[in-house]
Design a protein around this motif. Structure first.
Motif, PDB file in Angstrom:
ATOM      1  N   ILE A   1     -48.439   1.889 -22.403  1.00 56.78           N
ATOM      2  CA  ILE A   1     -47.413   0.843 -22.321  1.00 56.78           C
ATOM      3  C   ILE A   1     -46.222   1.235 -23.186  1.00 56.78           C
ATOM      4  O   ILE A   1     -45.062   1.079 -22.780  1.00 56.78           O
ATOM      5  CB  ILE A   1     -47.995  -0.519 -22.761  1.00 56.78           C
ATOM      6  CG1 ILE A   1     -49.073  -0.973 -21.776  1.00 56.78           C
ATOM      7  CG2 ILE A   1     -46.897  -1.563 -22.872  1.00 56.78           C
ATOM      8  CD1 ILE A   1     -49.907  -2.135 -22.272  1.00 56.78           C
ATOM      9  N   ALA A   2     -46.495   1.778 -24.364  1.00 56.31           N
ATOM     10  CA  ALA A   2     -45.414   2.203 -25.257  1.00 56.31           C
ATOM     11  C   ALA A   2     -44.592   3.329 -24.630  1.00 56.31           C
ATOM     12  O   ALA A   2     -43.356   3.348 -24.759  1.00 56.31           O
ATOM     13  CB  ALA A   2     -45.999   2.652 -26.589  1.00 56.31           C
ATOM     14  N   ILE A   3     -45.240   4.251 -23.955  1.00 59.32           N
ATOM     15  CA  ILE A   3     -44.508   5.331 -23.287  1.00 59.32           C
ATOM     16  C   ILE A   3     -43.626   4.764 -22.182  1.00 59.32           C
ATOM     17  O   ILE A   3     -42.466   5.174 -22.030  1.00 59.32           O
ATOM     18  CB  ILE A   3     -45.491   6.388 -22.746  1.00 59.32           C
ATOM     19  CG1 ILE A   3     -46.125   7.143 -23.914  1.00 59.32           C
ATOM     20  CG2 ILE A   3     -44.795   7.353 -21.795  1.00 59.32           C
ATOM     21  CD1 ILE A   3     -47.276   8.036 -23.535  1.00 59.32           C
ATOM     22  N   LEU A   4     -44.148   3.831 -21.415  1.00 56.99           N
ATOM     23  CA  LEU A   4     -43.323   3.190 -20.386  1.00 56.99           C
ATOM     24  C   LEU A   4     -42.118   2.495 -21.005  1.00 56.99           C
ATOM     25  O   LEU A   4     -41.009   2.552 -20.467  1.00 56.99           O
ATOM     26  CB  LEU A   4     -44.149   2.192 -19.581  1.00 56.99           C
ATOM     27  CG  LEU A   4     -45.142   2.762 -18.579  1.00 56.99           C
ATOM     28  CD1 LEU A   4     -45.988   1.642 -17.985  1.00 56.99           C
ATOM     29  CD2 LEU A   4     -44.419   3.511 -17.483  1.00 56.99           C
ATOM     30  N   ARG A   5     -42.331   1.829 -22.139  1.00 56.01           N
ATOM     31  CA  ARG A   5     -41.229   1.140 -22.816  1.00 56.01           C
ATOM     32  C   ARG A   5     -40.183   2.126 -23.313  1.00 56.01           C
ATOM     33  O   ARG A   5     -38.987   1.872 -23.202  1.00 56.01           O
ATOM     34  CB  ARG A   5     -41.752   0.310 -23.997  1.00 56.01           C
ATOM     35  CG  ARG A   5     -42.575  -0.911 -23.628  1.00 56.01           C
ATOM     36  CD  ARG A   5     -41.737  -2.039 -23.045  1.00 56.01           C
ATOM     37  NE  ARG A   5     -40.576  -2.378 -23.821  1.00 56.01           N
ATOM     38  CZ  ARG A   5     -40.564  -3.231 -24.844  1.00 56.01           C
ATOM     39  NH1 ARG A   5     -41.658  -3.849 -25.195  1.00 56.01           N
ATOM     40  NH2 ARG A   5     -39.444  -3.474 -25.493  1.00 56.01           N
TER      41      ARG A   5
ATOM     42  N   PRO B   1     -43.319  -0.112 -29.170  1.00 57.15           N
ATOM     43  CA  PRO B   1     -43.542   1.313 -28.904  1.00 57.15           C
ATOM     44  C   PRO B   1     -43.735   2.147 -30.166  1.00 57.15           C
ATOM     45  O   PRO B   1     -44.583   3.039 -30.201  1.00 57.15           O
ATOM     46  CB  PRO B   1     -42.282   1.749 -28.156  1.00 57.15           C
ATOM     47  CG  PRO B   1     -41.728   0.515 -27.580  1.00 57.15           C
ATOM     48  CD  PRO B   1     -42.089  -0.581 -28.522  1.00 57.15           C
ATOM     49  N   ALA B   2     -42.988   1.848 -31.203  1.00 59.36           N
ATOM     50  CA  ALA B   2     -43.106   2.633 -32.439  1.00 59.36           C
ATOM     51  C   ALA B   2     -44.478   2.447 -33.076  1.00 59.36           C
ATOM     52  O   ALA B   2     -45.099   3.416 -33.540  1.00 59.36           O
ATOM     53  CB  ALA B   2     -42.009   2.235 -33.417  1.00 59.36           C
ATOM     54  N   GLU B   3     -44.971   1.243 -33.116  1.00 60.91           N
ATOM     55  CA  GLU B   3     -46.290   0.969 -33.687  1.00 60.91           C
ATOM     56  C   GLU B   3     -47.401   1.571 -32.852  1.00 60.91           C
ATOM     57  O   GLU B   3     -48.378   2.116 -33.370  1.00 60.91           O
ATOM     58  CB  GLU B   3     -46.520  -0.537 -33.833  1.00 60.91           C
ATOM     59  CG  GLU B   3     -45.782  -1.174 -34.974  1.00 60.91           C
ATOM     60  CD  GLU B   3     -46.320  -0.699 -36.323  1.00 60.91           C
ATOM     61  OE1 GLU B   3     -47.559  -0.559 -36.476  1.00 60.91           O
ATOM     62  OE2 GLU B   3     -45.496  -0.451 -37.202  1.00 60.91           O
ATOM     63  N   ALA B   4     -47.280   1.456 -31.532  1.00 63.77           N
ATOM     64  CA  ALA B   4     -48.344   1.936 -30.639  1.00 63.77           C
ATOM     65  C   ALA B   4     -48.445   3.458 -30.641  1.00 63.77           C
ATOM     66  O   ALA B   4     -49.540   4.007 -30.493  1.00 63.77           O
ATOM     67  CB  ALA B   4     -48.106   1.428 -29.222  1.00 63.77           C
ATOM     68  N   LEU B   5     -47.315   4.135 -30.812  1.00 61.41           N
ATOM     69  CA  LEU B   5     -47.322   5.603 -30.766  1.00 61.41           C
ATOM     70  C   LEU B   5     -47.410   6.253 -32.136  1.00 61.41           C
ATOM     71  O   LEU B   5     -47.435   7.480 -32.236  1.00 61.41           O
ATOM     72  CB  LEU B   5     -46.059   6.104 -30.037  1.00 61.41           C
ATOM     73  CG  LEU B   5     -45.967   5.743 -28.565  1.00 61.41           C
ATOM     74  CD1 LEU B   5     -44.636   6.157 -27.997  1.00 61.41           C
ATOM     75  CD2 LEU B   5     -47.112   6.375 -27.796  1.00 61.41           C
TER      76      LEU B   5
END
Length: 133
Positions: free
Chosen positions: A21-25, A126-130
């Motif tokens: 999801i983070a990559i999509l964002r 996105p920053a937190e997820a990645l």
């Protein structure tokens, strides 16, 4: 019960797919489009489940006179013993309005059950997820 299963399954998918999801964002997907993906996924689960449930219920209701004796013979039990109960068979009266109402409520619950997981997916940072990927 099915609505709670949809919620729990969707929450697990969101948790499992946070990096995706983070990559999509980061590629430019809007939170609304992420939310739409999970709503469509939950709605598809709800539609398939409702269709199977309605079909199974209608088939069972129309064939109850055949199914109950088969189960009684297979398990060697009598469900409605004449010496105990006032009725000796299981009546079934299929009402189209009841089937439609129950199917509509099931679909509505399935759609409502997808809202929280979809909202949670749309809020993935996105920053937190990645960070630890």
């Amino acid at each position: 019960v099915a609505a709670f299963n949809i919620v729990s399954a969707q929450v697990m998918v969101v948790t499992d797919k946070q990096a995706d999801i983070a990559i999509l964002r980061t590629l430019g997907a809007a939170p609304a489009s992420i939310m739409a993906i999970f709503i469509v996924q939950g709605a598809l689960i709800g539609v398939i489940g409702t269709a199977l449930g309605v079909a199974g219920g209608v088939l069972l209701a129309l064939n109850i006179e055949t199914v109950v004796p088969f189960i009684e013979r297979a398990l060697n039990v009598q469900f409605l013993d004449k010496s105990v109960y006032y009725i000796s068979d299981l009546p079934s009266d299929l009402q189209r309005a009841d089937v439609v109402t129950i199917a509509a409520i099931a679909l509505g619950l399935a759609l409502v059950a997808t809202l929280y997981p979809a909202w949670r997916a749309a809020r993935v940072n996105p920053a937190e997820a990645l960070r630890y990927e």
